[in-house]
Scaffold this active site. Structure first.
Site, PDB file in Angstrom:
ATOM      1  N   GLY A  53     -11.447   0.515  -1.251  1.00 22.93           N
ATOM      2  CA  GLY A  53     -12.579   0.242  -1.789  1.00 22.93           C
ATOM      3  C   GLY A  53     -13.136   1.606  -2.300  1.00 22.93           C
TER       4      GLY A  53
ATOM      5  CB  CYS B 233       8.024  -0.631   3.340  1.00 20.37           C
ATOM      6  SG  CYS B 233       6.902  -2.059   2.410  1.00 20.37           S
TER       7      CYS B 233
ATOM      8  CB  ILE C  49      -2.787  -8.215   5.995  1.00 18.72           C
ATOM      9  CG1 ILE C  49      -4.276  -8.687   4.911  1.00 18.72           C
ATOM     10  CG2 ILE C  49      -2.632  -9.773   5.124  1.00 18.72           C
ATOM     11  CD1 ILE C  49      -5.113  -9.570   5.853  1.00 18.72           C
ATOM     12  N   GLY C  50      -0.289  -7.029   7.036  1.00 18.60           N
ATOM     13  CA  GLY C  50       1.009  -7.449   7.869  1.00 18.60           C
ATOM     14  C   GLY C  50       1.084  -7.696   6.058  1.00 18.60           C
ATOM     15  CG  LEU C  51       2.970  -5.418   3.526  1.00 17.93           C
ATOM     16  CD1 LEU C  51       4.081  -4.871   3.851  1.00 17.93           C
ATOM     17  CD2 LEU C  51       2.375  -5.560   2.502  1.00 17.93           C
TER      18      LEU C  51
ATOM     19  CG  ASN D 280      -0.904   0.744  -0.983  1.00 16.92           C
ATOM     20  OD1 ASN D 280      -1.227   0.555  -0.539  1.00 16.92           O
ATOM     21  ND2 ASN D 280       0.419   0.630  -0.637  1.00 16.92           N
TER      22      ASN D 280
ATOM     23  CG  ASN E  34       4.690  -1.263  -0.402  1.00 12.36           C
ATOM     24  OD1 ASN E  34       3.932  -0.055  -0.052  1.00 12.36           O
ATOM     25  ND2 ASN E  34       3.826  -2.786   0.418  1.00 12.36           N
TER      26      ASN E  34
ATOM     27  N   GLY F  78      -8.808  -4.408  -7.657  1.00 10.16           N
ATOM     28  CA  GLY F  78      -7.904  -4.647  -5.800  1.00 10.16           C
ATOM     29  C   GLY F  78      -9.316  -4.993  -5.080  1.00 10.16           C
TER      30      GLY F  78
END
Length: 302
Positions: A216, A129, A70-72, A191, A126, A264
């Protein structure tokens, strides 16, 4: 039956939390479940300025999981405080604000801005990054960088500070110790794991970013192992996450050493998954005559 837990100073009525990036800003799920029933909502990652994220495709289903890049994408901290937080304050559920940055200064600035907002109960960093000032090395893959960036955020906030660890490391124990040395009150483990999928007909990657984060049930055994190792390395509470789909999955993380769990990818399959997982935890406790969830933490026999 006592389901309440304390996560680094954050008091929760039960140990089920929604994981960042899978539950929007929380309000989007209000029509599918009673938000008051879960322990906490972790909102999608926030930055000082709005971010567009990556171009499509950004999600690809895999066996027993999904890849995402998604790229945050997010609306930015100011818009979150103005437009989303007032709605979230209507619920009794605790709100955890996840945040990120490209530099240490951005992390500190984000932590300070969110700490001043009425309704934010805790912060989750997070650190997966890349650091713009260190050749784009991810903060969460270098113990020295981890400790440095966590220290900066710690100085900027008095709220409980949770650090979300990257699994893409040689030793999760070393990263856990570095985060705690920097001032983390709790850890989120783990993560997503870096993965990739290719369309063999076009010979192009399925994701525009080429690689993405795998989540998942496929990653659950790895996540359980990393929770177990992190819990052996540090004494702060751990939020376990990675492929939790049922109450039994959640209990597995708790026995490995997690004091709480985050749901999640299951939210995409079933918007009410977190409530059903909480029921599964209660059923397990009733079936095994357990009256306090905290007595299960780290209860693995090995």
């Amino acid at each position: 039956m006592n389901l309440s837990v304390n996560i680094g100073g954050l008091e929760l009525e039960n140990p089920v939390i929604t994981a960042s990036g899978t539950f929007g800003y929380g309000v989007e799920y209000a029509e599918f479940l009673d938000l008051n029933l879960i322990g906490a909502i972790t909102v999608k990652g926030l930055s000082l300025r709005p971010a567009k994220g990556n171009p499509p495709g950004r999600v690809w289903e895999t066996p027993c999981g999904m890849l995402n890049a998604i790229g945050l994408q997010n609306i930015g901290i100011d818009a979150f405080i103005k437009d989303k937080l007032p709605e979230l304050r209507k619920y009794d559920t605790k709100i955890i604000a996840n945040f990120f940055g490209d530099t240490i200064a951005e992390y500190a600035g984000a932590a300070g801005a969110l700490s001043a907002a009425d309704g934010v109960a805790a912060l989750e960093m997070n650190i997966s990054c890349p650091n713009k000032q260190a050749g784009w090395i991810a903060f969460g893959t270098d113990p020295a960088l981890t400790e440095k960036v966590v220290t900066a955020a710690r100085r900027a906030t008095k709220l409980p500070l949770i650090v979300k660890l990257s699994p893409n490391v040689t030793s999760i124990a070393d990263m856990a110790r570095a985060a705690v040395n920097g001032g983390a009150d709790a850890l989120s483990v783990i993560n997503t794991i870096t993965g990739m999928a290719i369309d063999i007909e076009t010979r192009r990657p399925r994701l525009s970013n080429c690689v993405g984060g795998l989540s998942g049930p496929a990653i659950r055994p790895i996540a359980v192992r990393m929770v177990f190792q992190a819990a052996k390395a540090v004494t702060v509470p751990i939020i376990g996450m990675g492929g939790i789909m049922t109450g039994g999955d959640a209990i597995e993380f708790i026995l490995a050493g997690a004091s709480a769990v985050a749901v999640g990818t299951a939210n995409f399959v079933n918007p009410a998954a977190s409530v059903e997982i909480l029921k599964g935890i209660k059923d397990y406790m009733i079936r095994n005559h357990i009256d306090d969830i905290n007595t299960l933490v780290g209860g693995i026999i090995c």
